[in-house]
Design a protein around this motif. Structure first.
Motif, PDB file in Angstrom:
ATOM      1  N   ALA A   1     -41.664  -6.135  44.952  1.00 58.13           N
ATOM      2  CA  ALA A   1     -40.546  -6.523  43.468  1.00 58.13           C
ATOM      3  C   ALA A   1     -40.936  -5.660  42.293  1.00 58.13           C
ATOM      4  CB  ALA A   1     -40.675  -7.819  43.295  1.00 58.13           C
ATOM      5  N   LYS A   2     -42.129  -5.545  42.231  1.00 59.80           N
ATOM      6  CA  LYS A   2     -42.790  -4.550  40.941  1.00 59.80           C
ATOM      7  C   LYS A   2     -42.189  -3.555  41.004  1.00 59.80           C
ATOM      8  CE  LYS A   2     -45.558  -4.133  37.210  1.00 59.80           C
ATOM      9  NZ  LYS A   2     -45.475  -2.964  37.039  1.00 59.80           N
ATOM     10  N   LYS A   3     -42.293  -2.828  42.280  1.00 53.63           N
ATOM     11  CA  LYS A   3     -41.911  -1.219  42.517  1.00 53.63           C
ATOM     12  C   LYS A   3     -40.460  -1.086  42.090  1.00 53.63           C
ATOM     13  CE  LYS A   3     -44.482   0.303  46.287  1.00 53.63           C
ATOM     14  NZ  LYS A   3     -44.422   0.356  47.688  1.00 53.63           N
ATOM     15  N   GLY A   4     -39.706  -2.271  42.446  1.00 51.07           N
ATOM     16  CA  GLY A   4     -38.331  -2.097  42.152  1.00 51.07           C
ATOM     17  C   GLY A   4     -37.884  -2.255  40.676  1.00 51.07           C
ATOM     18  N   LEU A   5     -38.850  -3.081  40.113  1.00 48.85           N
ATOM     19  CA  LEU A   5     -38.549  -3.092  38.623  1.00 48.85           C
ATOM     20  C   LEU A   5     -38.888  -1.786  37.753  1.00 48.85           C
ATOM     21  CD1 LEU A   5     -38.036  -5.606  36.914  1.00 48.85           C
ATOM     22  CD2 LEU A   5     -40.701  -6.066  36.895  1.00 48.85           C
ATOM     23  N   ASP A   6     -40.014  -1.251  38.429  1.00 53.64           N
ATOM     24  CA  ASP A   6     -40.609  -0.149  37.860  1.00 53.64           C
ATOM     25  C   ASP A   6     -39.647   1.122  37.863  1.00 53.64           C
ATOM     26  OD1 ASP A   6     -42.886  -1.258  36.999  1.00 53.64           O
ATOM     27  OD2 ASP A   6     -44.141  -0.247  38.618  1.00 53.64           O
ATOM     28  N   LYS A   7     -39.065   1.318  39.239  1.00 58.79           N
ATOM     29  CA  LYS A   7     -37.907   2.100  39.399  1.00 58.79           C
ATOM     30  C   LYS A   7     -36.767   1.923  38.497  1.00 58.79           C
ATOM     31  CE  LYS A   7     -35.601   4.341  43.730  1.00 58.79           C
ATOM     32  NZ  LYS A   7     -35.415   4.144  44.968  1.00 58.79           N
ATOM     33  N   ALA A   8     -36.272   0.879  38.356  1.00 57.66           N
ATOM     34  CA  ALA A   8     -35.006   0.555  37.533  1.00 57.66           C
ATOM     35  C   ALA A   8     -35.340   0.824  36.014  1.00 57.66           C
ATOM     36  CB  ALA A   8     -34.792  -1.071  37.706  1.00 57.66           C
ATOM     37  N   ARG A   9     -36.612   0.504  35.603  1.00 60.68           N
ATOM     38  CA  ARG A   9     -36.869   0.908  34.317  1.00 60.68           C
ATOM     39  C   ARG A   9     -37.097   2.255  34.164  1.00 60.68           C
ATOM     40  NH1 ARG A   9     -39.275  -3.167  31.282  1.00 60.68           N
ATOM     41  NH2 ARG A   9     -40.460  -3.687  33.190  1.00 60.68           N
ATOM     42  N   GLN A  10     -37.624   3.172  35.233  1.00 56.56           N
ATOM     43  CA  GLN A  10     -37.413   4.596  34.865  1.00 56.56           C
ATOM     44  C   GLN A  10     -35.960   5.196  34.829  1.00 56.56           C
ATOM     45  OE1 GLN A  10     -40.410   6.782  34.982  1.00 56.56           O
ATOM     46  NE2 GLN A  10     -38.656   7.906  34.309  1.00 56.56           N
ATOM     47  N   ARG A  11     -35.039   4.637  35.715  1.00 60.32           N
ATOM     48  CA  ARG A  11     -33.619   4.923  35.827  1.00 60.32           C
ATOM     49  C   ARG A  11     -32.905   4.782  34.533  1.00 60.32           C
ATOM     50  NH1 ARG A  11     -32.280   2.717  42.057  1.00 60.32           N
ATOM     51  NH2 ARG A  11     -32.261   5.030  43.024  1.00 60.32           N
ATOM     52  N   VAL A  12     -33.117   3.553  33.935  1.00 60.60           N
ATOM     53  CA  VAL A  12     -32.403   3.178  32.594  1.00 60.60           C
ATOM     54  C   VAL A  12     -33.157   4.141  31.378  1.00 60.60           C
ATOM     55  CG1 VAL A  12     -32.141   1.316  31.118  1.00 60.60           C
ATOM     56  CG2 VAL A  12     -32.076   0.785  33.446  1.00 60.60           C
ATOM     57  N   ALA A  13     -34.437   4.230  31.736  1.00 65.25           N
ATOM     58  CA  ALA A  13     -35.130   5.210  30.363  1.00 65.25           C
ATOM     59  C   ALA A  13     -34.491   6.826  30.615  1.00 65.25           C
ATOM     60  CB  ALA A  13     -36.490   5.173  30.747  1.00 65.25           C
ATOM     61  N   ASP A  14     -34.453   7.077  31.790  1.00 65.93           N
ATOM     62  CA  ASP A  14     -33.819   8.386  32.025  1.00 65.93           C
ATOM     63  C   ASP A  14     -32.373   8.467  31.714  1.00 65.93           C
ATOM     64  OD1 ASP A  14     -36.226   9.515  33.074  1.00 65.93           O
ATOM     65  OD2 ASP A  14     -35.402   9.140  35.408  1.00 65.93           O
ATOM     66  N   ALA A  15     -31.628   7.401  31.783  1.00 65.82           N
ATOM     67  CA  ALA A  15     -30.012   7.738  31.513  1.00 65.82           C
ATOM     68  C   ALA A  15     -29.947   7.650  30.025  1.00 65.82           C
ATOM     69  CB  ALA A  15     -29.534   6.392  31.986  1.00 65.82           C
ATOM     70  N   ILE A  16     -30.844   7.348  29.127  1.00 67.00           N
ATOM     71  CA  ILE A  16     -30.736   7.497  27.704  1.00 67.00           C
ATOM     72  C   ILE A  16     -31.899   8.196  27.146  1.00 67.00           C
ATOM     73  CG2 ILE A  16     -29.489   5.096  27.472  1.00 67.00           C
ATOM     74  CD1 ILE A  16     -32.100   4.014  26.381  1.00 67.00           C
ATOM     75  N   ASN A  17     -32.539   9.065  27.920  1.00 65.38           N
ATOM     76  CA  ASN A  17     -33.605   9.922  27.563  1.00 65.38           C
ATOM     77  C   ASN A  17     -34.668   9.091  26.606  1.00 65.38           C
ATOM     78  OD1 ASN A  17     -35.089  12.437  26.797  1.00 65.38           O
ATOM     79  ND2 ASN A  17     -33.849  12.821  25.093  1.00 65.38           N
ATOM     80  N   ALA A  18     -35.154   8.055  27.427  1.00 61.33           N
ATOM     81  CA  ALA A  18     -36.145   7.419  26.690  1.00 61.33           C
ATOM     82  C   ALA A  18     -37.309   7.121  27.447  1.00 61.33           C
ATOM     83  CB  ALA A  18     -35.572   5.993  26.209  1.00 61.33           C
TER      84      ALA A  18
ATOM     85  N   GLY B   1     -30.355  -0.665  37.145  1.00 60.45           N
ATOM     86  CA  GLY B   1     -30.835   0.738  37.453  1.00 60.45           C
ATOM     87  C   GLY B   1     -29.942   1.655  38.167  1.00 60.45           C
ATOM     88  N   LYS B   2     -29.462   1.183  39.420  1.00 60.53           N
ATOM     89  CA  LYS B   2     -28.904   2.053  40.138  1.00 60.53           C
ATOM     90  C   LYS B   2     -27.625   2.389  39.305  1.00 60.53           C
ATOM     91  CE  LYS B   2     -27.729   4.092  43.976  1.00 60.53           C
ATOM     92  NZ  LYS B   2     -28.479   5.173  44.343  1.00 60.53           N
ATOM     93  N   ALA B   3     -26.855   1.441  38.775  1.00 53.98           N
ATOM     94  CA  ALA B   3     -25.670   1.444  37.916  1.00 53.98           C
ATOM     95  C   ALA B   3     -25.872   2.598  36.719  1.00 53.98           C
ATOM     96  CB  ALA B   3     -25.158   0.241  37.387  1.00 53.98           C
ATOM     97  N   CYS B   4     -26.946   2.609  36.333  1.00 54.31           N
ATOM     98  CA  CYS B   4     -27.259   3.587  35.213  1.00 54.31           C
ATOM     99  C   CYS B   4     -27.396   4.868  35.851  1.00 54.31           C
ATOM    100  CB  CYS B   4     -28.625   3.188  34.437  1.00 54.31           C
ATOM    101  SG  CYS B   4     -28.427   1.780  33.537  1.00 54.31           S
ATOM    102  N   GLU B   5     -27.905   5.200  36.860  1.00 56.38           N
ATOM    103  CA  GLU B   5     -28.158   6.334  37.502  1.00 56.38           C
ATOM    104  C   GLU B   5     -26.814   7.041  37.938  1.00 56.38           C
ATOM    105  OE1 GLU B   5     -31.191   7.840  40.980  1.00 56.38           O
ATOM    106  OE2 GLU B   5     -29.328   6.707  41.882  1.00 56.38           O
TER     107      GLU B   5
END
Ligand SMILES: *Cc1c(COP(=O)(O)O)cnc(C)c1O
Length: 395
Positions: A40-57, A244-248
């Motif tokens: 679950a934590k891995k899923g959370l981390d991946k989503a956080r990375q995807r959201v961050a990438d989508a807004i250059n954060a 996260g997926k939607a952001c990507e």
């Protein structure tokens, strides 16, 4: 045909597939140490990375919340509470989403002072007005990126530059712009930025607040210390994974979608203004979201128009899901200095990033017929001359 994507969007198939394992298999609490929790934590981390990438954060700058409303509340109340010893003045616009506006009304009851800047006929804040409103007491500027009712875009990067020069924190609600136009926290010069999942084909009840590194904020939800202590509560893992997926997806297709949406938007605007007498576009013609159109038709009620259009198979709205039950004139339209009677005849059409809409002529015909039907019954449109002129045009 669903034409109310500013209210919410359909969850995409890819997003659903991404979420499913987090209900069935990786259901663990992400704060636990054994394998199902680690998954679950891995899923959370991946989503956080995807959201961050989508807004250059940076992923550390992303706090997951229950949606756009919570993100707005956290940003504004969180900063107001943190900085209340430094000043009590906040600057905003007259056309903010209720999640911002009502939060500020609440803060006014706690002795904060709020300046509501005008947006003029075109629905856009003037940077000069922001500059003039700043006082030594100003602790926060909060101005939305794109408006949910009329679709106008605000000069966020310029306001952000000004805020930075004056060392004032700057928050923007980017719920409507994210996934439609480029949202880059560096280019926009923002300190805090709100996002919502369900406006970009993700699930409802999930959002994020970007908080720039170094910005301190007071939490609103206290508890187990999740989300770096800023937002306690066991994370909505499947929802966050879907977000996260939607952001990507939104970011990968940004340019292609933009071009397609603008083309359809402009075709609808031109054809409707041409086909319907006394029809107008609310908000600036060019500085607008690629997917949002807001029309005004004289002498009719927007609510009746929505029902007639629904009967013809087109689901659109009058603009604001939040005020559609009260029948009160929209504060956003009022802010455009329109006559009281004019603010009632509005129609918002909002296109989706993932749905292709090419039946423009069918929609234009449906709007034209529905407006004509309503005007026939309208005491405000009772001159025979006007009616004949309109029917002449519809031949
Ligand atoms: C929809 C919307 C919100 C609220 O987001 P929720 O996730 O529904 O709470 C906030 N701001 C704007 C501009 C919106 O369009």
């Amino acid at each position: 045909m669903y034409l109310d994507n500013s209210a919410t969007t359909a969850v995409s198939e890819e997003v659903l597939n991404e979420m499913e394992p987090y209900f069935r298999e990786a259901y663990g609490n992400p704060s636990t140490l054994y394998s199902v929790g680690r998954e679950a934590k891995k899923g959370l981390d991946k989503a956080r990375q995807r959201v961050a990438d989508a807004i250059n954060a940076d992923p550390k700058e992303i706090i997951f919340t229950s949606g756009g409303s919570e993100s707005d509340n956290l940003a504004i109340k969180g900063i107001a509470l943190k900085l209340k010893g430094k000043g009590n003045h906040i600057i905003t616009s007259e056309i903010e989403h209720p999640a911002v506006k009502e939060t500020l009304h609440f803060l006014e009851t706690l002795d904060f002072k709020v300046t509501y800047l005008p947006v003029y006929e075109n629905g856009i804040v003037k940077v000069e007005d922001v500059k003039d409103a700043i006082t030594p007491e100003t602790i926060l500027i909060t101005i939305m990126h794109g408006n949910n009712e009329i679709g106008t875009l605000q000069p966020i990067a310029e306001i952000g530059k000004l805020a930075r020069e004056r060392k004032i924190l700057f928050h923007t609600d980017a719920v409507q712009t994210f996934g439609k136009v480029k949202v880059d926290v560096e280019e926009l010069n923002v300190d805090l930025l709100s996002l919502s999942s369900h406006k970009v084909h993700g699930p409802k009840g999930v959002g994020a607040l970007y908080i720039k590194k170094g910005v301190r904020i007071t939490p609103l939800i206290h508890g187990g210390g999740q989300e770096r202590g800023i937002r306690s509560g066991t994370e909505n893992v499947p929802g966050i994974v879907g977000f996260g997926k939607a952001c990507e997806i939104a970011n990968n297709n940004l340019e292609e979608n933009y071009a397609r949406l603008v083309k359809t938007r402009d075709e609808i605007i031109e054809k409707v203004l041409d086909a319907v007498p006394e029809s107008y576009l609310n908000g600036d013609r060019n500085e607008r979201l690629p997917n949002v159109i807001n029309f005004r038709f004289s002498s009719i009620e927007g609510e009746s128009l929505i029902l007639l259009l629904d009967a013809k198979g087109y689901q659109a709205s009058t603009g604001s899901a939040c005020s559609s039950k009260t029948l009160e004139a929209s504060p956003v339209l009022k802010a455009l200095n329109l006559d009281d009677v004019d603010v009632h005849g509005s129609l918002r059409i909002s296109l989706g990033s993932q749905t292709h809409f090419d039946d423009v002529d069918g929609l234009v015909e449906a709007i034209k017929e529905s407006v004509a039907t309503l005007r026939k019954m309208s005491p405000l449109w009772n001159s025979d001359e006007k009616y004949e002129e309109m029917m002449g045009q519809s031949k």
